[in-house]
Write a protein that holds these residues in place. Structure first.
Motif, PDB file in Angstrom:
ATOM      1  N   THR A 134       0.876  -1.174   0.000  1.00 23.90           N
ATOM      2  CA  THR A 134       0.000   0.000   0.000  1.00 23.90           C
ATOM      3  C   THR A 134       0.915   1.225   0.000  1.00 23.90           C
ATOM      4  O   THR A 134       2.141   1.109  -0.096  1.00 23.90           O
ATOM      5  CB  THR A 134      -0.909   0.016   1.242  1.00 23.90           C
ATOM      6  N   ASP A 155       1.672   2.957   2.463  1.00 26.18           N
ATOM      7  CA  ASP A 155       2.425   3.060   3.714  1.00 26.18           C
ATOM      8  C   ASP A 155       3.062   1.759   4.187  1.00 26.18           C
ATOM      9  O   ASP A 155       3.947   1.788   5.035  1.00 26.18           O
ATOM     10  CB  ASP A 155       1.499   3.579   4.828  1.00 26.18           C
ATOM     11  N   GLU A 156       2.609   0.630   3.671  1.00 34.14           N
ATOM     12  CA  GLU A 156       3.071  -0.645   4.207  1.00 34.14           C
ATOM     13  C   GLU A 156       3.361  -1.659   3.107  1.00 34.14           C
ATOM     14  O   GLU A 156       2.860  -1.557   1.986  1.00 34.14           O
ATOM     15  CB  GLU A 156       2.017  -1.245   5.139  1.00 34.14           C
ATOM     16  N   SER A 184      -4.100  -2.643   6.765  1.00 33.46           N
ATOM     17  CA  SER A 184      -2.919  -2.336   7.561  1.00 33.46           C
ATOM     18  C   SER A 184      -2.724  -3.404   8.626  1.00 33.46           C
ATOM     19  O   SER A 184      -3.689  -3.874   9.246  1.00 33.46           O
ATOM     20  CB  SER A 184      -3.069  -0.972   8.228  1.00 33.46           C
TER      21      SER A 184
END
Length: 244
Positions: free
Chosen positions: A109, A111-112, A202
């Protein structure tokens, strides 16, 4: 991204066909099979060929691997349980021998980044159970050593989704796909999984991973009678009817 996961068909063609009928009514982006296409019933070739016709990536289950070590003459002489493997033709035997042990997806994603690891039994062996009550420290150890954030397993024929607290603020997930063709959870309906990964998924929030267990009806009596009309033990038919 919506991913369908299924396993443990065990040569049950009526169940596999019913699963595909149900799955065709869902909007999925990818389909993976976690193994055990054969054993316990009389349609191993038809099951293999149907899955191959759909271009579905498959990994090796313990019953698939067993085909490589069973000599045809042993299956003929022994009949009984081994009759299910004797039915497999040479082309499909080669296909089963060539299957990989694991399938890994790297999902990112904004962010991850995390890994979805698919196995049949465990990350270590295709005949090792990872159960809903396997000690948490054992499951975490195998996930950490294999760098798996989401571990998808099969083999037990009992579906579950388990969330484990890892180091720091992360949560890890273990998902068992249940069984298409030989459930053992007291419910004779076939089972497969829909796993949905999105831009908001997440490891910090376990609620952001969607896991749905899809149950479907199929003609259990047709599958059970095929066993009873073959040299296979009648106990296998009872196991389908009672789902144990």
């Amino acid at each position: 991204m919506k991913i369908a996961l299924f396993s443990d068909i065990h040569a049950n063609l009526p169940a596999l066909e019913a699963m595909f009928t149900d799955l065709n009514n869902r909007e999925v982006d990818a389909i993976y099979c976690l193994g055990d296409l054969v054993g316990y019933n009389v349609w191993p070739n038809e099951v293999i060929e149907l899955i191959r016709s759909q271009k579905i990536p498959v990994l090796a289950g313990n019953h698939d691997a067993k085909v490589g070590v069973l000599e045809a003459k042993e299956a003929i002489e022994a009949l009984g349980k081994n009759y299910a493997y004797q039915l497999i033709n040479d082309v499909n035997r080669k296909y089963l021998r060539d299957l990989p042990a694991h399938i890994r997806l790297e999902y990112k994603t904004a962010d991850e980044k995390f890994d979805v690891l698919m196995v049949h039994g465990s990350t270590r062996r295709n005949d090792e159970y990872v159960l809903v009550d396997t000690p948490e420290e054992d499951v975490l150890a195998m996930m950490i050593e294999s760098n798996a954030s989401i571990l998808c397993v099969a083999h037990s024929h009992k579906p579950y989704h388990r969330v484990l607290k890892s180091t720091g603020a992360n949560y890890l997930h273990v998902i068992n796909t249940g069984s298409v063709g030989k459930p053992k959870d007291g419910n004779p309906q076939g089972c497969y999984v829909l796993l949905e990964l999105t831009a908001t998924t997440s490891l910090l929030d376990p609620e952001t991973l969607t896991v749905d267990f899809m149950r479907f009806d199929y003609d259990v009596q047709v599958a059970a009678k095929a066993i009873e009309d073959s040299p296979l033990p009648n106990e296998f038919a009872d196991m389908l009817r009672e789902a144990y």
